[in-house]
Design a protein around this motif. Sequence first.
Motif, PDB file in Angstrom:
ATOM      1  N   SER A   1       0.824  -1.209   0.000  1.00 41.48           N
ATOM      2  CA  SER A   1       0.000   0.000   0.000  1.00 41.48           C
ATOM      3  C   SER A   1       0.857   1.258   0.000  1.00 41.48           C
ATOM      4  O   SER A   1       0.629   2.185  -0.790  1.00 41.48           O
ATOM      5  N   ARG A   2       1.846   1.302   0.869  1.00 46.72           N
ATOM      6  CA  ARG A   2       2.667   2.499   0.983  1.00 46.72           C
ATOM      7  C   ARG A   2       3.549   2.708  -0.243  1.00 46.72           C
ATOM      8  O   ARG A   2       3.745   3.839  -0.697  1.00 46.72           O
ATOM      9  N   ALA A   3       4.080   1.623  -0.800  1.00 44.71           N
ATOM     10  CA  ALA A   3       4.941   1.760  -1.976  1.00 44.71           C
ATOM     11  C   ALA A   3       4.142   2.183  -3.206  1.00 44.71           C
ATOM     12  O   ALA A   3       4.567   3.061  -3.969  1.00 44.71           O
ATOM     13  N   ALA A   4       2.991   1.560  -3.432  1.00 43.31           N
ATOM     14  CA  ALA A   4       2.169   1.923  -4.588  1.00 43.31           C
ATOM     15  C   ALA A   4       1.648   3.354  -4.451  1.00 43.31           C
ATOM     16  O   ALA A   4       1.616   4.110  -5.435  1.00 43.31           O
ATOM     17  N   SER A   5       1.265   3.740  -3.233  1.00 47.07           N
ATOM     18  CA  SER A   5       0.776   5.102  -3.006  1.00 47.07           C
ATOM     19  C   SER A   5       1.902   6.111  -3.171  1.00 47.07           C
ATOM     20  O   SER A   5       1.712   7.198  -3.734  1.00 47.07           O
ATOM     21  N   GLY A   6       3.098   5.765  -2.674  1.00 52.59           N
ATOM     22  CA  GLY A   6       4.240   6.655  -2.819  1.00 52.59           C
ATOM     23  C   GLY A   6       4.656   6.838  -4.264  1.00 52.59           C
ATOM     24  O   GLY A   6       4.970   7.959  -4.694  1.00 52.59           O
ATOM     25  N   LEU A   7       4.622   5.746  -5.032  1.00 56.66           N
ATOM     26  CA  LEU A   7       4.962   5.866  -6.453  1.00 56.66           C
ATOM     27  C   LEU A   7       3.928   6.710  -7.180  1.00 56.66           C
ATOM     28  O   LEU A   7       4.290   7.541  -8.031  1.00 56.66           O
ATOM     29  N   HIS A   8       2.653   6.517  -6.852  1.00 56.33           N
ATOM     30  CA  HIS A   8       1.620   7.340  -7.493  1.00 56.33           C
ATOM     31  C   HIS A   8       1.846   8.817  -7.195  1.00 56.33           C
ATOM     32  O   HIS A   8       1.675   9.672  -8.079  1.00 56.33           O
ATOM     33  N   ALA A   9       2.271   9.134  -5.973  1.00 61.02           N
ATOM     34  CA  ALA A   9       2.554  10.531  -5.619  1.00 61.02           C
ATOM     35  C   ALA A   9       3.724  11.076  -6.435  1.00 61.02           C
ATOM     36  O   ALA A   9       3.705  12.238  -6.866  1.00 61.02           O
ATOM     37  N   ILE A  10       4.738  10.244  -6.668  1.00 57.57           N
ATOM     38  CA  ILE A  10       5.867  10.662  -7.506  1.00 57.57           C
ATOM     39  C   ILE A  10       5.399  10.940  -8.935  1.00 57.57           C
ATOM     40  O   ILE A  10       5.767  11.948  -9.548  1.00 57.57           O
ATOM     41  N   LEU A  11       4.588  10.042  -9.465  1.00 61.25           N
ATOM     42  CA  LEU A  11       4.100  10.200 -10.834  1.00 61.25           C
ATOM     43  C   LEU A  11       3.211  11.434 -10.962  1.00 61.25           C
ATOM     44  O   LEU A  11       3.287  12.162 -11.961  1.00 61.25           O
ATOM     45  N   GLN A  12       2.375  11.667  -9.956  1.00 57.07           N
ATOM     46  CA  GLN A  12       1.504  12.837 -10.012  1.00 57.07           C
ATOM     47  C   GLN A  12       2.324  14.120  -9.957  1.00 57.07           C
ATOM     48  O   GLN A  12       2.053  15.077 -10.695  1.00 57.07           O
ATOM     49  N   THR A  13       3.346  14.145  -9.104  1.00 61.41           N
ATOM     50  CA  THR A  13       4.232  15.315  -9.039  1.00 61.41           C
ATOM     51  C   THR A  13       4.923  15.538 -10.381  1.00 61.41           C
ATOM     52  O   THR A  13       5.054  16.668 -10.853  1.00 61.41           O
ATOM     53  N   SER A  14       5.358  14.457 -11.007  1.00 57.51           N
ATOM     54  CA  SER A  14       6.032  14.551 -12.304  1.00 57.51           C
ATOM     55  C   SER A  14       5.084  15.046 -13.379  1.00 57.51           C
ATOM     56  O   SER A  14       5.456  15.862 -14.236  1.00 57.51           O
ATOM     57  N   LEU A  15       3.843  14.584 -13.338  1.00 58.02           N
ATOM     58  CA  LEU A  15       2.852  15.034 -14.314  1.00 58.02           C
ATOM     59  C   LEU A  15       2.542  16.520 -14.129  1.00 58.02           C
ATOM     60  O   LEU A  15       2.460  17.275 -15.097  1.00 58.02           O
ATOM     61  N   ASP A  16       2.407  16.934 -12.889  1.00 55.52           N
ATOM     62  CA  ASP A  16       2.116  18.342 -12.608  1.00 55.52           C
ATOM     63  C   ASP A  16       3.251  19.255 -13.067  1.00 55.52           C
ATOM     64  O   ASP A  16       3.029  20.424 -13.385  1.00 55.52           O
TER      65      ASP A  16
ATOM     66  N   LEU B   1      11.831  13.231  -8.959  1.00 60.44           N
ATOM     67  CA  LEU B   1      11.982  12.448  -7.738  1.00 60.44           C
ATOM     68  C   LEU B   1      12.297  13.313  -6.527  1.00 60.44           C
ATOM     69  O   LEU B   1      11.715  13.129  -5.452  1.00 60.44           O
ATOM     70  N   ILE B   2      13.215  14.250  -6.683  1.00 61.56           N
ATOM     71  CA  ILE B   2      13.624  15.063  -5.542  1.00 61.56           C
ATOM     72  C   ILE B   2      12.469  15.933  -5.056  1.00 61.56           C
ATOM     73  O   ILE B   2      12.219  16.042  -3.848  1.00 61.56           O
ATOM     74  N   GLN B   3      11.737  16.525  -6.000  1.00 63.56           N
ATOM     75  CA  GLN B   3      10.585  17.336  -5.612  1.00 63.56           C
ATOM     76  C   GLN B   3       9.517  16.505  -4.906  1.00 63.56           C
ATOM     77  O   GLN B   3       8.749  17.034  -4.100  1.00 63.56           O
ATOM     78  N   ALA B   4       9.480  15.211  -5.198  1.00 65.30           N
ATOM     79  CA  ALA B   4       8.406  14.356  -4.682  1.00 65.30           C
ATOM     80  C   ALA B   4       8.816  13.522  -3.468  1.00 65.30           C
ATOM     81  O   ALA B   4       8.027  12.692  -3.011  1.00 65.30           O
ATOM     82  N   LEU B   5      10.004  13.733  -2.931  1.00 62.30           N
ATOM     83  CA  LEU B   5      10.484  12.853  -1.856  1.00 62.30           C
ATOM     84  C   LEU B   5       9.536  12.817  -0.662  1.00 62.30           C
ATOM     85  O   LEU B   5       9.211  11.739  -0.145  1.00 62.30           O
ATOM     86  N   ASP B   6       9.108  13.970  -0.191  1.00 66.18           N
ATOM     87  CA  ASP B   6       8.232  13.992   0.979  1.00 66.18           C
ATOM     88  C   ASP B   6       6.916  13.280   0.688  1.00 66.18           C
ATOM     89  O   ASP B   6       6.417  12.505   1.510  1.00 66.18           O
ATOM     90  N   ALA B   7       6.348  13.560  -0.474  1.00 65.57           N
ATOM     91  CA  ALA B   7       5.081  12.920  -0.844  1.00 65.57           C
ATOM     92  C   ALA B   7       5.251  11.419  -1.047  1.00 65.57           C
ATOM     93  O   ALA B   7       4.328  10.643  -0.777  1.00 65.57           O
ATOM     94  N   ALA B   8       6.424  11.005  -1.501  1.00 66.98           N
ATOM     95  CA  ALA B   8       6.660   9.587  -1.752  1.00 66.98           C
ATOM     96  C   ALA B   8       6.685   8.772  -0.464  1.00 66.98           C
ATOM     97  O   ALA B   8       6.168   7.654  -0.412  1.00 66.98           O
TER      98      ALA B   8
ATOM     99  N   ALA C   1       5.484   9.830   2.530  1.00 66.25           N
ATOM    100  CA  ALA C   1       4.286  10.097   3.343  1.00 66.25           C
ATOM    101  C   ALA C   1       3.186  10.619   2.437  1.00 66.25           C
ATOM    102  O   ALA C   1       2.793  11.786   2.513  1.00 66.25           O
ATOM    103  N   PRO C   2       2.667   9.770   1.540  1.00 66.47           N
ATOM    104  CA  PRO C   2       1.671  10.235   0.569  1.00 66.47           C
ATOM    105  C   PRO C   2       0.385  10.705   1.251  1.00 66.47           C
ATOM    106  O   PRO C   2      -0.057  10.123   2.242  1.00 66.47           O
ATOM    107  N   ARG C   3      -0.185  11.780   0.703  1.00 67.45           N
ATOM    108  CA  ARG C   3      -1.434  12.293   1.279  1.00 67.45           C
ATOM    109  C   ARG C   3      -2.578  11.311   1.102  1.00 67.45           C
ATOM    110  O   ARG C   3      -3.455  11.207   1.952  1.00 67.45           O
TER     111      ARG C   3
END
Length: 260
Positions: free
Chosen positions: A217-232, A241-248, A250-252
């Motif tokens: 759950s945490r890995a899939a959610s963290g990866l989705h947060a990375i992808l969403q940050t990259s898309l944005d 990746l660096i911009q998304a570290l916190d979200a990765a 501890a995904p919201r």
Amino acid sequence: NAAALPLLHRMGVDVWPIDTVMFSNHPAHGAFTGQTHDPAGIADLVQGLSGSFDQCDGVLSGYLGQVGTGPVLLDAVAAVKQVRPDALYCCDPVMGDNGASYVAAGLPEFFRDRGVPAADIITPNVYEAAWLTGMTIESLDTARDAARELRAMGPGLVVITGISCGAELATLALDGELAWVVMTPKLGLASHGAGDAFTALFLGCYLASRNAPDALSRAASGLHAILQTSLDAKNDGDLRLIQALDAAVAPRELYAAQQL
């Protein structure tokens, strides 16, 4: 290591990285320059770390570069387990994606015949799982069947990523006889390095909890947060990746693992 290292560090995991290649950019871009590292040099670095193997909780392998690195990797795993029998070997059998291989000849056979059987955890994508088993994976049911075949080869925990289910992507984990799945929305972007990032997140979480559905759950959610940050960020094929570290780490939004 470019994707795994910052994530594991952000999770508070000490890492001893040994690079297998030095490339200008991800090979999936097409053109790149650089070289693979000599297996003898890699073995020398492993030997230099051997005095600290009693502190090693796990070994993570990904892109190997050349076939000769495979036996060096397995020797390293055996040396770690000699002094830390409880240490885990997590093998990401990096071979290709989207129907195409991008590794040196002989590496897929190494993973099938030696790498996967030696591993405690494996994290293939759909393409890799299909190649390793000779099966066609087109649904959650066929992915679970493939995971069972892979588990019979040796690893106790099998995770298959990138299973297409309509507007969602499924990530499936088979832990013993129990199968778990996490569904996340598909995002329309290239994602070079996503598999490396997922495996690092999964292993980091699993080492902390030894709980497969929680780590999934945490890995899939963290990866989705990375992808969403990259898309944005108007993604150009590279992860932000660096911009998304916190979200990765501890995904919201946490996508729950459901038992199949």
